[in-house]
Design a protein around this motif. Structure first.
Motif, PDB file in Angstrom:
ATOM      1  N   UNK A 152      12.377 -40.902 -18.543  1.00 44.62           N
ATOM      2  CA  UNK A 152      13.755 -41.058 -19.532  1.00 44.62           C
ATOM      3  C   UNK A 152      14.831 -39.025 -20.040  1.00 44.62           C
ATOM      4  N   UNK A 153      14.417 -38.491 -19.711  1.00 43.93           N
ATOM      5  CA  UNK A 153      14.466 -37.734 -20.559  1.00 43.93           C
ATOM      6  C   UNK A 153      15.591 -36.708 -18.860  1.00 43.93           C
ATOM      7  N   UNK A 154      17.516 -36.635 -19.103  1.00 46.66           N
ATOM      8  CA  UNK A 154      17.610 -36.495 -18.732  1.00 46.66           C
ATOM      9  C   UNK A 154      18.267 -35.275 -18.335  1.00 46.66           C
ATOM     10  N   UNK A 155      18.134 -33.989 -17.110  1.00 44.14           N
ATOM     11  CA  UNK A 155      19.354 -32.578 -17.336  1.00 44.14           C
ATOM     12  C   UNK A 155      19.776 -32.560 -16.671  1.00 44.14           C
ATOM     13  N   UNK A 156      21.066 -31.630 -17.148  1.00 42.49           N
ATOM     14  CA  UNK A 156      22.037 -31.449 -16.350  1.00 42.49           C
ATOM     15  C   UNK A 156      21.250 -29.643 -15.342  1.00 42.49           C
ATOM     16  N   UNK A 157      22.537 -29.255 -14.241  1.00 41.12           N
ATOM     17  CA  UNK A 157      22.043 -28.649 -13.931  1.00 41.12           C
ATOM     18  C   UNK A 157      22.794 -27.319 -13.877  1.00 41.12           C
ATOM     19  N   UNK A 158      22.998 -26.240 -13.902  1.00 44.22           N
ATOM     20  CA  UNK A 158      24.004 -25.494 -14.016  1.00 44.22           C
ATOM     21  C   UNK A 158      24.434 -24.244 -12.885  1.00 44.22           C
ATOM     22  N   UNK A 159      25.713 -24.449 -12.568  1.00 48.45           N
ATOM     23  CA  UNK A 159      26.288 -22.993 -12.065  1.00 48.45           C
ATOM     24  C   UNK A 159      26.884 -21.422 -12.424  1.00 48.45           C
ATOM     25  N   UNK A 160      26.368 -20.733 -11.622  1.00 50.75           N
ATOM     26  CA  UNK A 160      26.856 -19.808 -12.337  1.00 50.75           C
ATOM     27  C   UNK A 160      28.465 -19.898 -13.099  1.00 50.75           C
ATOM     28  N   UNK A 161      29.350 -19.899 -12.129  1.00 54.69           N
ATOM     29  CA  UNK A 161      30.347 -20.637 -12.300  1.00 54.69           C
ATOM     30  C   UNK A 161      30.720 -21.449 -13.497  1.00 54.69           C
ATOM     31  N   UNK A 205      31.111 -11.627 -21.286  1.00 58.93           N
ATOM     32  CA  UNK A 205      30.037 -11.365 -20.671  1.00 58.93           C
ATOM     33  C   UNK A 205      30.137 -10.669 -20.915  1.00 58.93           C
ATOM     34  N   UNK A 206      28.125 -10.503 -21.817  1.00 60.89           N
ATOM     35  CA  UNK A 206      27.388  -8.877 -21.896  1.00 60.89           C
ATOM     36  C   UNK A 206      26.506  -9.455 -20.126  1.00 60.89           C
ATOM     37  N   UNK A 207      26.577 -10.846 -20.128  1.00 60.83           N
ATOM     38  CA  UNK A 207      25.343 -10.678 -18.718  1.00 60.83           C
ATOM     39  C   UNK A 207      24.971 -11.741 -18.041  1.00 60.83           C
ATOM     40  N   UNK A 208      24.952 -12.051 -16.746  1.00 63.50           N
ATOM     41  CA  UNK A 208      24.829 -13.038 -15.868  1.00 63.50           C
ATOM     42  C   UNK A 208      23.839 -12.932 -14.695  1.00 63.50           C
ATOM     43  N   UNK A 209      22.782 -13.814 -14.532  1.00 61.29           N
ATOM     44  CA  UNK A 209      22.420 -13.377 -13.385  1.00 61.29           C
ATOM     45  C   UNK A 209      21.666 -15.341 -13.036  1.00 61.29           C
ATOM     46  N   UNK A 210      21.126 -15.482 -11.230  1.00 60.75           N
ATOM     47  CA  UNK A 210      20.094 -16.312 -11.877  1.00 60.75           C
ATOM     48  C   UNK A 210      18.831 -15.655 -11.434  1.00 60.75           C
ATOM     49  N   UNK A 211      17.929 -16.290 -12.247  1.00 69.44           N
ATOM     50  CA  UNK A 211      16.221 -16.264 -12.155  1.00 69.44           C
ATOM     51  C   UNK A 211      15.774 -17.006 -11.038  1.00 69.44           C
ATOM     52  N   UNK A 212      15.431 -16.565  -9.811  1.00 61.75           N
ATOM     53  CA  UNK A 212      14.734 -17.354  -9.458  1.00 61.75           C
ATOM     54  C   UNK A 212      13.220 -16.586  -9.151  1.00 61.75           C
ATOM     55  N   UNK A 213      11.467 -18.229  -9.509  1.00 61.43           N
ATOM     56  CA  UNK A 213      10.884 -17.863  -8.834  1.00 61.43           C
ATOM     57  C   UNK A 213      10.141 -18.976  -7.944  1.00 61.43           C
ATOM     58  N   UNK A 214       8.997 -18.913  -7.468  1.00 63.91           N
ATOM     59  CA  UNK A 214       7.978 -19.936  -6.752  1.00 63.91           C
ATOM     60  C   UNK A 214       6.903 -20.275  -7.187  1.00 63.91           C
ATOM     61  N   UNK A 215       6.670 -21.361  -8.033  1.00 64.24           N
ATOM     62  CA  UNK A 215       5.496 -22.405  -8.406  1.00 64.24           C
ATOM     63  C   UNK A 215       4.891 -22.728  -7.493  1.00 64.24           C
TER      64      UNK A 215
END
Length: 107
Positions: A57-66, A77-87
């Protein structure tokens, strides 16, 4: 960290206004929430654009960088990055992704 995404569109806009109001001049906002590149994006019941409710029941919104940039237009903006990893889950590699940003209120 991972709070803004649990608000609806109106709630995210109100949060951005309150953050600006509450930050002291020179204050820093640290933002961290899931990206549309995360493996969970698109799974569950879509309740608003890019917002998905899971079985719990928990809703999650997914963002774009823009979008993160436009959410806080009065902060620099001081910094903005997309952090990616694998699980790995049961031998399956799943891509995780977050937008991580720092903004500063002008002095």
């Amino acid at each position: 960290s991972h709070i803004t995404a649990h608000l609806n569109d109106n709630g995210r806009q109100k949060l951005a206004v309150e953050v600006f109001r509450l930050l002291v001049p020179g204050g820093i906002l640290y933002f961290r929430d899931f990206s549309t590149k995360d493996f969970r994006y698109g799974h569950g019941l879509e309740t608003e654009a890019r917002t998905f409710a899971r079985k719990n029941g928990i809703a999650t919104y997914y963002f774009t960088r823009e979008e993160v940039l436009t959410l806080f237009p009065h902060l620099s903006v001081q910094s903005l990055a997309e952090h990616r990893w694998e699980m790995r889950v049961r031998g399956i590699v799943l891509p995780r992704a977050e937008i991580v940003a720092e903004f500063k209120k002008p002095a």
